[in-house]
Write an enzyme that holds these catalytic residues in place. Structure first.
Site, short mmCIF file in Angstrom:
data_model
loop_
_atom_site.label_atom_id
_atom_site.label_comp_id
_atom_site.label_asym_id
_atom_site.label_seq_id
_atom_site.Cartn_x
_atom_site.Cartn_y
_atom_site.Cartn_z
N ARG A 75 0.76 -1.16 0.11
CA ARG A 75 -0.04 -0.10 -0.20
C ARG A 75 0.82 1.22 -0.01
NH1 ARG A 75 -4.86 -0.90 4.11
NH2 ARG A 75 -5.94 -2.65 3.27
N GLU A 112 -1.57 -7.05 13.27
CA GLU A 112 -3.04 -7.62 13.98
C GLU A 112 -3.11 -8.94 13.95
OE1 GLU A 112 -7.76 -6.22 13.80
OE2 GLU A 112 -6.68 -5.62 12.38
#
Length: 177
Positions: A75, A112
């Site tokens: 990204r 995460e």
């Protein structure tokens, strides 16, 4: 951490944030159960929202004497290279292990849903250069550069998409600690 709330509902907030937020799709339980994945591919399909993201970053960093934009794979490559061009800085890719030839600096970090590692070329960032990192705070700190900010298109606070930058300054928006 400085967070610009999405939706532009508060007086003085950038109205482009609502369109950016709406252009990001949330995919439940991806890549595994319990994860709310913030999918930017839908943002990239919306020329106006994509341009707004880049323009907001360029407006923020244009006059801050930034010499390096480091983008985290993948990204950060998309947004970081455009931002670097817009502010006249060099772009440094921060890659997954084994994707860069030559000597690299490595940094492991916790996600995460697991752990990962990023690498950059030794010498890509010079002592005392001013750096912004698009997506995560990683290996450029070890090059003894000044990390001015870490900037992200998506924040995970309350599992909502947000545009935020991490900074020690107070700015328009919500200050969180």
């Amino acid at each position: 951490m400085f967070v610009l709330e999405n939706g532009a509902k508060k007086k003085g907030e950038d109205p482009r944030l609502q369109a950016i937020s709406q252009a990001i799709r949330v995919v439940p339980h991806f890549p595994k159960q319990g994860i709310m994945f913030q999918d930017i591919t839908t943002l990239l399909l919306d020329h106006s929202a994509f341009k707004d993201v880049v323009d907001i970053f360029v407006d923020r960093y244009r006059d801050m004497d930034i010499s390096v934009v480091a983008g985290v794979e993948a990204r950060g490559f998309i947004f970081g290279s455009s931002i670097a061009l817009g502010i006249g800085a060099k772009f440094v890719p921060l890659c997954k292990p084994g994707k860069l030839p030559g000597e690299v600096i490595s940094e492991k970090y916790v996600l995460e849903y697991g752990t990962d590692c990023l690498e950059m070329h030794v010498g890509a960032v010079q002592h005392n250069e001013r750096v912004i990192i698009i997506d995560d705070l990683v290996a450029t700190e070890r090059a003894d550069a000044e990390v001015v900010e870490c900037a992200c298109v998506i924040g995970l606070s309350d599992l909502k998409s947000k545009f935020f930058t991490k900074n020690n300054k107070t700015d328009k928006g919500t200050q969180q600690t």
